[in-house]
Each structure stands twice: as C-alpha cells, then as structure tokens.
Scaffold this active site. Structure first.
Site, PDB file in Angstrom:
ATOM      1  CD  GLU A 205      39.750  56.163 -32.389  1.00  0.00           C
ATOM      2  OE1 GLU A 205      38.940  55.746 -31.533  1.00  0.00           O
ATOM      3  OE2 GLU A 205      39.423  56.457 -33.544  1.00  0.00           O
ATOM      4  CE  LYS A 337      33.970  59.460 -37.230  1.00  0.00           C
ATOM      5  NZ  LYS A 337      34.370  58.217 -37.941  1.00  0.00           N
TER       6      LYS A 337
END
Length: 433
Positions: A205, A337
């Site tokens: 990330e 999400k």
C-alpha cells in the site's frame, strides 16, 4: 436513453501484478461507465467470494477468465435493457442471478464490476459527477485520509504484526492541505528511517516496511516524523492502526512476534491500551479477531468511549453482520469496502445502517488496487468523513487522493474538510505532547 445496451468485461492487472476484472457498461445513448475491481490480501472469512480460475498454468491460478465469461454471458443477458438509473433493480437482478449468500456462483468480482460501472454510466448520462450522483447536492464533505506510512503484517515482509500504522492530518483546513501534510511527513519519515540504516522499500500500500525492534519503535518513528515535519502530534496529526488481528489468531490466542507465549483476549486488550496511553492513537481497526466476539465486547467497553474502534473483518461491509455487532456492543465504527459485499446498493444499505447506529464510516481501498478512483467519489458521496487509501507513493493509491483534490476544487467554497470536526469530537483522547 439510459437503458443498458451492452456490457463487456476484460482481464486486467492490479497493483500487485495479479489479474482482476474490468467492466464497461454502455447505455443506449452511448454513454459508457467503466470500473475495475480491487482485491484484498488479509480478508474476512465472511466476505463475498472473489472467484479465480484456479489454472496453475496461467497466472499461478489467479486468472479471472471465468469471471469475464460470466459478465459477458449470463450477467450481460440478464441486465441488458434495464434502466441504469435504477441501480437497485440492476443490483437485485445480479444478486438474484447469483442466488447464493456470498456471491460464490458468479463471483463478487463479476457482480461488483457491473454494479459500479452501471453507476458510472448513469452519472455520465445525467451529467453529474459521480459523487453527486451517489449523494446529491448534500455531498460535500472531504474525508480525513488515514495514510498508511508504515506497513507490516500481511502487507510487508518484515517483523511487525500490526498491518498498518497510519497518520491522520486532522489539523488541516482543506483536503489539499491535509494531503500536503501527509506527503511532508511521509518524506520526513523516509529520511529518518534511511539515516538510521533502515531499508525504505515500500509494501503493498505504499508505506515503508522496515524491520524494527518493536511496535513501539514504529510509533516513535511516526511521532518523530510528525514533529520534524513541523506538526504537532495529537492536535494536528493523529495516529491510527490496523492490527488485522485475525491474521495471527489461532486456538483463541494471539501469536505476536514480540512475545514468546501467545496472548489471550484480555492480554491483547491491555497491549492495545498501552499504545493508546503512550501515543496520540485515535483509531484501532480489527484490534481483535473476527471470531473473538467476547473479546470485541470487552475491547469496546474498555476503549469505545475514548477512541474509534473500527470493524473490518468482523463486519465485512455486511448489514447483517453490522446489525448483529450493533446489538452486541461491538466497536463504534465500520470500514467500508465495496468488494466485501459486492454491489453498490448493499454497500449503501450498510452505510445507512451505520449512520443510523451512530457508527462512523471509513471508505477503504484494498491492498490489490487499480487506477480506478470510485471510492474517492463514494467517500464524498456519502459524506463518510474518512478514507483509507494507502500511503503517499504508488499511483494506484494516489489516484484516489488526486480525485479528491479534483472534487474539492469543483465544490469550491461549499467543500467541507472533515478534519476539524473529527478533531473536535476526539479532542480528549490524544494529549500526549
């Protein structure tokens, strides 16, 4: 003029070099919406199922050609002709066509691609930016970014169990300033780590993945970087972590690398409480495992009035799981999400339930991302107030930040950066300076 005329899917690659699916929905008026589906590394067991081909001779079994076939075949046949403005009808058609609780027949990655691409096409057709199509004229809150600058756990090959150490630039007046603050701290952290002899390669990330002596050292580096960048830890910049505790939970025990013997739930809670007492830590995500509901209840009793306790693996963006959590006093915040549940409609239903239950919402990326910036528009569209989309490196992460910059610019004076609101509501937690 807004009926779905055609749907086409293709196999593309995500930020980890693994295949994912991209879908294009074309309306009879010629407008096109495109969406690419993300993929997680640490996933909750109750998530909607992401289908892979399983052919070891191709992409090590991770191909998505079966998903592409499902979209271009039965899904396309079922959805063509439906008005794209009727998002609920489109999504319910997809859910019914799949017919399983976890979307295991067609795959959540197939269904989500169509769902999100439909919303994009509809927004184009009516001439609205996506965030406004989702949320109407009230969509104007720019979220506080939770920037993952030190990676551990399943996201990095190092000795840290905590998966994400994040900074939250709450003291900024605008999102643009918040992004600048984050970038300055990120680059300062790189300089400090490098000076101390640490490798400054990055994880999935975009955060750094150093081998450190302890988790405390990671927090200390963050505080030092914030200060050396010219900001005040606790008032201008707060800290957040994603423990991803399910990743090291086995036989009702937590196996941490810095302890020779595993911890029980009570000991794990004390371990987390120690960090909140020593550092300006305002948010803990997945502090306990998804199946440790008794532990979660105790964690919420111990810390729920002081800091944000975010459920990701335990709630998996599912209104049924969230409803159960609310009833049992689990956490006070939910990570959103879209690929955990599989359609935009179900995502919005979960968000509405969270708001009705006074839970905060954080719109989130996955560790396997693409250049698709849908979640940036979603965060503003629902006035989430918080977004988690990685560090200040890797273009798959920055695509979301850059889209938020564009949205803020477009909203002009009506844009509201959520940082001061968040800071005011949590001002008592972080006085460690």
């Amino acid at each position: 003029m807004t009926a779905i005329a055609s749907i086409w899917a293709r196999e593309i690659l995500d930020s980890r070099g693994n295949p994912t699916v991209e879908v294009e929905v074309t309306l009879d008026s010629g407008y096109i919406g495109r969406a690419a589906v993300p993929s997680g590394a640490s996933t909750g067991t109750r998530e909607a199922l992401e289908l892979r081909d399983g052919d070891k001779q191709r992409y090590n079994g991770k191909g998505v050609l079966k998903v592409v076939e499902a979209v271009n075949g039965p899904i396309s046949e079922a959805v063509i002709g439906i008005d794209a403005l009727r998002q609920v009808q489109v999504d319910n058609t997809l859910i019914d066509l799949d017919g399983t609780d976890n979307k295991s027949k067609l795959g959540a990655n197939a269904i989500l691609g169509v769902s999100l691409a439909t919303a994009r096409a509809a927004a184009e057709a009516v001439g609205l930016p996506l965030y406004q199509y989702i949320g109407g004229t009230n969509a104007k809150v720019l979220p506080v970014p939770l920037m993952n600058v030190i990676n551990g756990g399943a996201h990095a090959p190092n000795n840290l169990d905590i998966q994400e150490f994040m900074i939250m630039p709450v003291g900024a007046e605008t999102f643009r300033d918040a992004l600048r603050m984050g970038a300055e701290i990120f680059h300062t952290l790189k300089t400090i780590l490098s000076a101390d002899g640490h490798v400054t390669s990055v994880g999935d990330e975009g955060g750094f993945a150093p081998h450190l002596k302890s988790h405390d050292e990671a927090f200390q580096y963050l505080v030092k970087a914030i200060e050396e960048a010219g900001y005040n830890p606790g008032s201008e910049v707060m800290l957040a972590i994603d423990v991803a505790a399910s990743e090291f939970y086995k036989d009702k025990r937590y196996f941490l690398t810095e302890y020779k013997t595993p911890l029980n739930s009570e000991e794990m809670i004390e371990w987390l409480k120690g960090f909140t007492s020593r550092y300006p830590l305002i948010s803990i995500e997945d502090g306990l495992a998804e199946n440790d509901w008794d532990g979660w209840r105790e964690l919420t009793v111990e810390l729920g009035n002081d800091i944000q306790l975010v459920g990701d693996d335990i709630f998996v963006t599912n209104p049924i799981m969230l409803s159960q959590g609310v009833e049992e006093g689990i956490g006070n915040s939910i990570l959103i999400k879209v690929n955990q549940i599989g359609t935009l409609t179900e995502t919005l239903d979960t968000i509405e339930l969270a708001k009705q239950s006074a839970y905060t919402t954080i719109v989130s990326h996955r560790s396997g991302e693409t250049e698709d910036s849908f979640i940036a528009d979603l965060a503003v569209g629902i006035n989430a107030g918080q977004i988690k989309t990685g560090s200040l490196s890797r273009s798959d992460r920055l695509a979301k930040y850059n889209q938020l910059l564009r949205i803020e610019e477009e909203l002009e004076d009506s844009a509201i950066y959520y940082g001061p609101v968040f800071s005011e509501s949590n001002h008592s937690c972080c006085d460690h300076t």
